[in-house]
Each structure stands twice: as structure tokens, then as C-alpha cells.
Motif scaffolding. Structure first.
Motif, PDB file in Angstrom:
ATOM      1  N   ILE A   1      -2.412  -7.968  13.129  1.00  0.00           N
ATOM      2  CA  ILE A   1      -3.163  -7.461  14.278  1.00  0.00           C
ATOM      3  C   ILE A   1      -2.808  -8.249  15.535  1.00  0.00           C
ATOM      4  N   VAL A   2      -2.779  -9.581  15.425  1.00  0.00           N
ATOM      5  CA  VAL A   2      -2.447 -10.426  16.578  1.00  0.00           C
ATOM      6  C   VAL A   2      -1.023 -10.141  17.041  1.00  0.00           C
ATOM      7  N   LEU A   3      -0.095  -9.984  16.125  1.00  0.00           N
ATOM      8  CA  LEU A   3       1.291  -9.674  16.484  1.00  0.00           C
ATOM      9  C   LEU A   3       1.365  -8.352  17.240  1.00  0.00           C
ATOM     10  N   GLN A   4       0.652  -7.347  16.779  1.00  0.00           N
ATOM     11  CA  GLN A   4       0.634  -6.048  17.440  1.00  0.00           C
ATOM     12  C   GLN A   4       0.040  -6.167  18.844  1.00  0.00           C
ATOM     13  N   GLN A   5      -1.058  -6.905  18.974  1.00  0.00           N
ATOM     14  CA  GLN A   5      -1.691  -7.078  20.289  1.00  0.00           C
ATOM     15  C   GLN A   5      -0.764  -7.819  21.248  1.00  0.00           C
ATOM     16  N   ASN A   6      -0.085  -8.841  20.760  1.00  0.00           N
ATOM     17  CA  ASN A   6       0.842  -9.595  21.607  1.00  0.00           C
ATOM     18  C   ASN A   6       2.000  -8.716  22.061  1.00  0.00           C
ATOM     19  N   THR A   7       2.493  -7.861  21.177  1.00  0.00           N
ATOM     20  CA  THR A   7       3.584  -6.959  21.521  1.00  0.00           C
ATOM     21  C   THR A   7       3.138  -5.991  22.607  1.00  0.00           C
ATOM     22  N   GLU A   8       1.949  -5.423  22.452  1.00  0.00           N
ATOM     23  CA  GLU A   8       1.427  -4.497  23.452  1.00  0.00           C
ATOM     24  C   GLU A   8       1.222  -5.197  24.795  1.00  0.00           C
TER      25      GLU A   8
ATOM     26  N   SER B   1       2.912  -6.334  30.422  1.00  0.00           N
ATOM     27  CA  SER B   1       3.259  -7.345  31.423  1.00  0.00           C
ATOM     28  C   SER B   1       4.605  -7.043  32.064  1.00  0.00           C
ATOM     29  N   VAL B   2       5.568  -6.612  31.271  1.00  0.00           N
ATOM     30  CA  VAL B   2       6.895  -6.293  31.781  1.00  0.00           C
ATOM     31  C   VAL B   2       6.817  -5.098  32.721  1.00  0.00           C
ATOM     32  N   HIS B   3       6.051  -4.081  32.370  1.00  0.00           N
ATOM     33  CA  HIS B   3       5.942  -2.881  33.196  1.00  0.00           C
ATOM     34  C   HIS B   3       5.205  -3.165  34.509  1.00  0.00           C
ATOM     35  N   GLU B   4       4.325  -4.160  34.508  1.00  0.00           N
ATOM     36  CA  GLU B   4       3.594  -4.499  35.725  1.00  0.00           C
ATOM     37  C   GLU B   4       4.537  -5.035  36.790  1.00  0.00           C
TER      38      GLU B   4
END
Length: 62
Positions: free
Chosen positions: A45-52, A57-60
């Protein structure tokens, strides 16, 4: 590679064992096996949240 010292003292790895000196005594232990453990549900779950978050952040900045 292991090193032989006086009176059969050995330091280093020899075969599947590690020889070392601790408090003046010659010690030996088995080399640890490398295991890749499976991730727990919480870690997934943490890995998925970090990926999202990283994608957002990149798109911002674009």
C-alpha cells in the motif's frame, strides 16, 4: 579470503563460515543466506501511494 595467523588462528571467510576474533577469543559463524522476502500488504500500500505521489509531483512541475 581467510587469513591464517599463528597457532591456527583464522580471520575472514572460509567456505560457508566467517572466522573472527572477539574479546581475544576465536569465533566462527555461518555466512547468512540472502533472502528476498515478500512484501506485506502494508508495504504494498505504501509503495503504491508513493508511486502515485511521485507521478503527481512530476506533473505539477511540467
Amino acid at each position: 579470503m581467510g587469513k591464517v595467523h599463528f597457532l591456527l588462528g583464522i580471520n575472514g571467510k572460509v567456505g560457508g563460515f566467517v572466522f573472527y576474533e572477539l574479546n581475544g577469543q576465536q569465533m566462527v559463524r555461518k555466512i547468512a543466506e540472502k533472502k528476498k522476502s515478500t512484501k506485506t500488504e502494508g508495504q504494498k500500500i505504501v509503495l503504491q501511494q508513493n508511486t502515485e505521489f511521485s507521478k503527481a509531483s512530476v506533473h505539477e512541475y511540467l
